[in-house]
Every structure is written in structure tokens, then in C-alpha cells.
Design an enzyme around this catalytic site. Structure first.
Site, PDB file in Angstrom:
ATOM      1  CB  VAL A   1       0.278  46.672   5.044  1.00  0.00           C
ATOM      2  CG1 VAL A   1       0.358  46.779   6.557  1.00  0.00           C
ATOM      3  CG2 VAL A   1       1.379  45.761   4.534  1.00  0.00           C
TER       4      VAL A   1
ATOM      5  CE  LYS B   1       3.738  41.930   4.512  1.00  0.00           C
ATOM      6  NZ  LYS B   1       5.101  41.409   4.227  1.00  0.00           N
TER       7      LYS B   1
ATOM      8  N   GLY C   1       3.470  44.169  -4.370  1.00  0.00           N
ATOM      9  CA  GLY C   1       3.198  43.264  -5.475  1.00  0.00           C
ATOM     10  C   GLY C   1       2.432  42.021  -5.080  1.00  0.00           C
ATOM     11  CG  MET C   2       3.842  39.605  -1.918  1.00  0.00           C
ATOM     12  SD  MET C   2       4.952  38.270  -1.445  1.00  0.00           S
ATOM     13  CE  MET C   2       3.793  37.103  -0.765  1.00  0.00           C
ATOM     14  CB  ALA C   3       0.895  41.214   0.818  1.00  0.00           C
TER      15      ALA C   3
ATOM     16  CB  ILE D   1      -1.398  51.863   6.005  1.00  0.00           C
ATOM     17  CG1 ILE D   1      -0.957  50.463   6.439  1.00  0.00           C
ATOM     18  CG2 ILE D   1      -2.474  52.385   6.931  1.00  0.00           C
ATOM     19  CD1 ILE D   1      -0.428  50.417   7.873  1.00  0.00           C
ATOM     20  CB  ALA D   2       1.683  49.860   2.612  1.00  0.00           C
TER      21      ALA D   2
ATOM     22  CG  ASP E   1      13.834  42.255  -0.096  1.00  0.00           C
ATOM     23  OD1 ASP E   1      14.589  42.842  -0.907  1.00  0.00           O
ATOM     24  OD2 ASP E   1      12.599  42.412  -0.092  1.00  0.00           O
TER      25      ASP E   1
END
Length: 697
Positions: free
Chosen positions: A49, A64, A45-47, A41-42, A158
């Protein structure tokens, strides 16, 4: 401007297919023997989901998964673990819950709450610029979540629209604590040499220039986010991330009313306070910011058009001594000094400064040069130079001579007038004000002494809890450090109560609802609730709590409760026809009291067995009584002697005693009709109703 996008790890948008038609290698796997991975679903840059099913608890979650190869990098793996631990420490309705973290043969993953909906970035794209009431309604739960994190000693680092999730039912949740770190830990953050972690559009200046982060960095990011909601634009734009970072350090965030003139002044002040480049002028943490947000939201709800007192209270900048409007310094035009002005006053051809007042939204924003400030244009315009040659006083006075003196005298008077006005404006607008010293994190005595030495009256505000400032030291000061105020003005300092902790109240004996209310009064929450039978505590009352009463906990911590289901029912059972002794032993082991009635004769129930019981079955509670009636067996009657009696007389006697009579002749029967003997014999005890055989001679 490029932005660092992270996956919307728990917001479920429309499902997207795999790139290029290739099957996703993670989809369909079962991680850790528990999470069956569904569609992605998404992706960030590093993972990535995925929507997944928790096979153990039969629920839908978001998982994730770190990209292949990154799991071998200790730094990335540590960030994943840090995210799980940071979020798991938080229990707040506006924080995405993290359920689990694991490593399945090199596949590092997090399991977390799945929030069907969209992100705040989508809301900004559709609705911004929006009304201040709508903007604060979206920001308030974000600040509330960050306040809970700050109370727990966690800085998000963040905060951005992509990490604010809006559920379909309107709930707002803050996600992705992957950059979170405990307050006070070192962070490598420089504009040139270090690693810029976080989205550059929302980075606080100190993160860029000094490489430090605390709760006030999150406050700055929220201020930028609020500006974006109000205006539909970011406050700082640039061709590259470095340019944007440079502007964060060297340029103030402009009042949002420049783009939306209808905004009240106190909304401008709130944004200015949160985004002050001097972090000492920002709210100490999200808890303080939340208080300011509530004040502004209340003013908006009441329909207050302008509130100078609220604006002055929130604004981190100087206020004009006459109008009370916000005054900021702006660079003025570089120009040579005018006639009669000392070139050394500002430095030849150096930029000067003007004072600009931020006026109320009903009037246009104006920039006005105050008279007499060094380096500002003479309001009379350029003046002619004085004559180079002097006139001898010995010459006779005449019209020409008077005209020659009139010019220099006028210039001299103008200079004196301008100087007087300038000195007056300088005195009334600046010199008579003193600078408020910084007393943050000082002890009470030290702070009071320093402020009084500077000529201010000190007022103690209501003390507040702080996870950052030790107990008894100054958390905030109003006006803040660097502000200008008249000698004798009041400076309100707020002392720290230390880390906010509350003792668990005595909950035993209270109903569940009463326990919830008691915990809510000390900002604690009810955790797991287990029900247990209790012989001493009535139904729906608390038996005990974990932790127990008196234990001090942080706000939002959970207290587990054991609640009584009342007395445990005991099954009595049916013991009729069963041995009475066995029935008594069993019932007494269950905590019941056994009472045995006087034994009775029974032709149907053997001696020693239960003939009847009360109650006849069902359930009782410990200590209740069960009555057993025990059989003595059949009633015994002695056989009378009827030998030599006639058969009729013998029969009558035996039947009167309840016997059944049977007649037989002996083998040598003579026909006399007298009883020769009986079976059973005379004197024997037999049950009433037994058969007696008469043998006749």
C-alpha cells in the site's frame, strides 16, 4: 502463534524506507495516467500500500498495488477485483471507501480512502485488557459496518484487528474486503484439504470443519475480537495454525471473566452468544449482533452491575433451574462406578460430565457436582463392600447377628437414599425440561406447529428484515434450538420481512434539509446534489430525485437530488441608441416582455432607435417587462414663405419658428434689403433648429 498479516492498506503509520536501501520500483510511477505513487506505507503477502496523489481530483489517496507476478494469477487478480466491487457497493461511514480499480500494463491496483491513524491491533497492544465500555465503543462501529455489508449480501470473512482502522480523529473504519464474497456462494475452506482463507485466530468453526461461510462467520470473528479487547489474549492459542483451528472446532471460547473476574455476567453472555460453536445459536447477522451490543452498552452506561434477565436472554447455554446462572457441561474425571451404582449407567471407566455454574463476578467461579447424577462421586466417600456370605435365618438372633445385618441394611438404605436424591435431582434439573426444536427458516405455520407439539407456547416477536432468510420464515427463536425449557414455557420466534428495502419518498417541493430527514426516516442517504435554475420551484427546494419516488432501495442506498437555485436571472443590457426592433427581438427571446412607449422626437437619436429604457440595465426574470422609448428623429417644421419681405421681418418670423437665420446678398444685389429667395425654400419640411439662408436683392 503465527498470524496472517495483511497490509494496513489505508491507515497511514510512520513512513518506512525500502528494504536494503533499494528503490521501490512502484514509487514515483503514475498509474493509469492518474495516480502518482508516493512512499510505501504497508506491505503484505500479496500487495503493498502506497500513499499517492490523485492528479485528476488533486487529493491524497491510498493505492494498493498487487505484487509483481501475482497479477498474472487469475485467482489473485479476481480477488483484487472482488475487493473493489464489494467495497464499492458499500456506502457507510465505518467502511473504507474504494474509489477506483485498474490495471496499468500488468500492475493491478486499487485506489481507496487514506485514513491517517493506526489499527485496532495497536490499540490492543497498548490498552488491552480494557473496560467493557471502551471495548464495546470500539466494537460497535465495526459491527455497524458489517451490518451494512450483510444487508447488502456481503460477508467480510477476514474480520481481525489489522483490518480495523482507527483514524487520528477517532473514526473507526473496516478495511480489506479482499476475501468478501456474496452470501450463499461456495467457499473452499477445510482444515486439512482446502485452503484456509482468513486469519486462523478469528475463523469460525464451520469454516474449518465444513467449508461454509455466511454472516454468522463474521459474528464469530467479532466475538473473538471482543474477547481479545476485554482480556488482552486470544481465546485459542497453539503451536501451529492447525492446532488453533482444531480448538475453534472442539473447544468453546471461555468466559472472559475467567481472566477478568470483574466483568458482568451479561458481558460473558454476549461473548458466549457471538462465539457459540453452533452457528445456529449465534445472532443471524451483524444487524442482530448490533442490537445485542447496544443492549449491553446501555446496561454498562447505566452502571448495572448484574442483570440476570439480560444475561439469560443473551446466553446461548442452559440456565440452572434454581439459581438462573449459566450452566455448561464439562468433562468429569474418569473413575470406576462407586458401590451400589450400576456400572452400565455411564459405561465402565468412561468420562462422565459435571454441571458447572458460572457464578456472578462478585463470587468465585465454582464447579459443583449436583447430587445423584450418574457417575459422580458418592458424597459420603468410599463405602465398604457388603459381606460376601449370607447368614442363615434359622440361627438364633443375638448381638453378633444384629451387627452382621446392620452393615448391609445401612448400605442398602444409603443406596436407596442416593438413588432417590439422584432421581429427584435428575428430574428437577434435567428430565422435566424439554429440548427446544430447531425451527429456523421454517414457515410460520410449520414452526408454530412443531413448537406446540413439543409442548411450548409460541410468541411472535417483531418481524425483522433479513437478506438471508426469505420473507415469512423464521429468522431467530428464543430460547434457541437445543435449549432446555419447561413445557408450557414461551418460545419467541421472529419472522423475516425479506430483504430490507424502502421506497423512495416524494421529495419534489421539499427543502434540502427536509429531503435529508425524509430519506433518513427510511434509512436512505442523500447522494449527489446538483443545483439547477427553475422557473417554477422556489430556491432550495428539490426539483426531482434519482431514482424517483416509489423506487425500492436497500438501506444506506444513495438518492441523487436536483435542487432549485430559484429563477434564472436574465441580463437586460443597455439598448439606448440601438435599433428598437433589434432590442425588442433580443429581449423577447430571453423571455422578457417588451413594452414600447409613444415615440418621441429627438434631435440626438435617429428615428427608430431607442431613446430611453426602463429598467436601464441589470437583470430581470422571465416574464418581467422592459419599457422602450423610441425616437421619431428630430421634429420637422415647414419653412414659411418670406419672399419680398424686409430682412428684419423675415428674420423675426423664421426665428420664432426655431430656425437659425443667415443672410446673404444675391450676385446682382441692388441694396433694397428685401428677400429674393430662401434656402431651403418655402414649403419644405426641415428639422427644427435648421439654418435658413435669406438671399437679399
Amino acid at each position: 502463534m503465527p498470524t496472517d498479516r495483511q497490509p494496513h492498506e489505508v491507515a497511514r503509520p510512520a513512513r518506512q524506507g525500502t528494504s536494503g536501501g533499494l528503490a521501490d520500483p512502484v514509487t514515483g510511477r503514475v498509474l493509469d495516467g492518474r495516480y502518482r505513487i508516493g512512499p510505501r506505507i504497508a506491505r503484505g503477502g500479496m500487495a503493498s500500500v502506497y500513499e499517492a496523489t490523485d492528479l485528476r481530483l488533486d487529493r491524497v489517496v491510498a493505492v494498493k498495488v498487487m505484487h509483481v507476478g501475482l497479477g498474472d494469477d487469475e485467482e489473485f487478480a479476481a480477488r483484487f477485483v472482488r475487493e473493489a466491487r464489494a467495497a464499492a457497493r458499500l456506502s457507510h461511514p465505518n467502511v473504507v471507501a474504494v474509489f477506483d480499480q485498474g490495471d496499468d500494463q500488468g500492475t493491478v491496483f486499487l485506489a481507496m480512502e487514506l485514513v491517517p491513524g493506526h489499527t485496532l491491533r495497536d490499540v490492543i497492544a497498548k490498552e488491552a485488557p480494557m473496560s467493557p465500555s471502551r471495548a464495546l465503543a470500539l466494537v460497535e462501529p465495526v459491527v455497524s459496518a458489517l451490518a451494512a455489508a450483510h444487508r447488502s449480501g456481503i460477508v467480510h470473512r477476514d474480520v481481525k484487528p489489522e483490518n480495523v482502522l482507527i483514524a487520528d480523529d477517532g473514526r473507526v473504519k473496516v478495511a480489506d474486503f479482499g476475501l468478501a464474497k456474496a452470501v450463499g456462494t461456495d467457499t473452499q475452506h477445510t482444515a486439512t484439504g482446502g485452503v484456509l482463507i482468513g486469519t486462523v485466530s478469528y475463523l469460525a468453526p464451520e469454516l474449518v470443519s465444513e467449508g461454509i461461510s455466511d454472516a454468522r462467520a463474521d459474528v464469530y470473528a467479532v466475538g473473538v475480537l471482543l474477547y481479545e479487547l476485554l482480556t488482552g489474549a486470544k481465546p485459542h492459542e497453539g503451536e501451529s495454525p492447525i492446532q488453533v483451528a482444531y480448538k475453534h472446532v472442539h473447544e468453546d471460547v471461555a468466559p472472559p471473566s475467567r481472566l477478568v473476574p470483574s466483568l458482568p455476567g451479561y458481558v460473558d453472555a454476549l461473548v458466549a452468544r457471538a462465539t457459540s460453536r453452533d452457528r445456529g445459536l449465534r445472532p443471524a447477522d451483524a444487524g442482530v449482533l448490533l442490537h445485542h451490543v447496544h443492549r449491553v452498552a446501555h446496561a454498562l452506561a447505566e452502571g448495572v452491575r448484574e442483570d440476570p434477565e439480560l444475561t439469560q436472554d443473551l446466553a446461548p447455554l442452559l440456565l440452572h433451574p434454581d439459581t438462573g446462572e449459566i450452566v455448561v457441561e464439562e468433562p468429569g474425571p474418569a473413575r470406576p462406578p462407586g458401590p451400589g451404582v450400576d456400572p452400565g449407567a455411564t459405561g465402565d471407566h468412561e468420562p462422565t460430565s459435571m454441571l458447572r455454574t458460572v457464578s456472578a463476578p462478585d463470587s468465585p467461579v465454582r464447579a459443583a457436582a449436583l447430587p445423584g447424577l450418574p457417575g459422580l462421586p458418592d458424597p459420603r466417600g468410599p463405602q465398604p463392600d457388603a459381606p460376601a456370605s449370607a447368614v442363615s435365618p434359622a440361627r438364633p438372633a443375638g448381638p453378633a447377628r444384629r451387627r452382621r445385618w446392620r452393615g448391609p441394611v445401612a448400605v442398602l438404605l444409603a443406596v436407596l437414599l442416593a438413588t432417590t436424591l439422584g432421581i429427584g435431582a435428575w428430574w428437577y434439573g434435567w428430565a422435566r425440561y424439554s429440548t427446544v426444536p430447531s425451527v429456523l427458516e421454517q414457515g410460520r405455520a410449520s414452526a408454530v406447529a412443531e413448537l406446540e407439539d413439543a409442548g411450548f407456547e409460541v410468541v411472535l416477536g417483531e418481524a425483522v428484515y433479513s437478506n438471508r432468510v426469505p420473507e415469512g420464515r423464521v429468522v431467530t427463536a428464543e430460547p434457541g434450538a437445543g435449549s432446555r425449557a419447561l413445557e408450557g414455557d414461551e418460545v419467541t420466534i421472529v419472522l423475516s420481512l425479506g430483504i430490507e428495502q424502502y421506497p423512495v419518498p416524494e421529495l419534489a417541493g421539499r427543502t434540502l434539509e427536509e429531503a435529508r430527514s425524509a430519506l433518513a426516516e427510511v434509512e436512505l442517504e442523500v447522494g449527489r446534489v446538483k443545483e439547477r435554475f427553475s422557473e417554477t420551484v422556489p430556491d432550495d427546494q428539490v426539483v426531482r430525485s434519482t431514482p424517483g419516488p416509489g423506487k425500492e432501495l436497500r438501506p444506506g442506498a444513495a438518492v441523487d437530488l436536483v435542487v432549485s437555485k430559484g429563477r434564472k436571472p436574465v441580463n437586460v443590457g443597455d439598448w439606448v441608441g440601438e435599433p428598437a426592433d433589434e432590442a425588442q427581438r433580443t429581449l423577447e427571446r430571453k423571455g422578457l416582455v417588451v413594452q414600447r412607449n409613444e415615440d418621441v422626437f429627438s434631435d440626438d437619436v435617429a428615428a427608430g432607435d431607442v431613446v430611453a429604457q426602463e429598467p436601464t440595465g441589470g437583470t430581470l426574470f422571465k416574464g418581467d417587462t422592459v419599457t422602450l422609448t423610441v425616437s421619431k428623429g428630430p421634429e420637422l417644421v415647414e419653412v414659411p414663405g418670406v419672399r419680398a419681405q424686409g430682412v428684419d421681418a423675415a428674420r423675426a418670423q423664421l426665428e420664432s419658428l426655431g430656425f437659425v437665420v443667415q443672410v446673404e446678398n444675391i450676385s446682382d444685389y441692388l441694396g433694397l434689403g428685401y428677400v429674393f429667395r430662401t434656402d431651403p425654400g418655402a414649403g419644405e419640411l426641415v428639422p427644427k433648429g435648421s439654418t435658413i439662408t435669406l438671399f437679399l436683392v
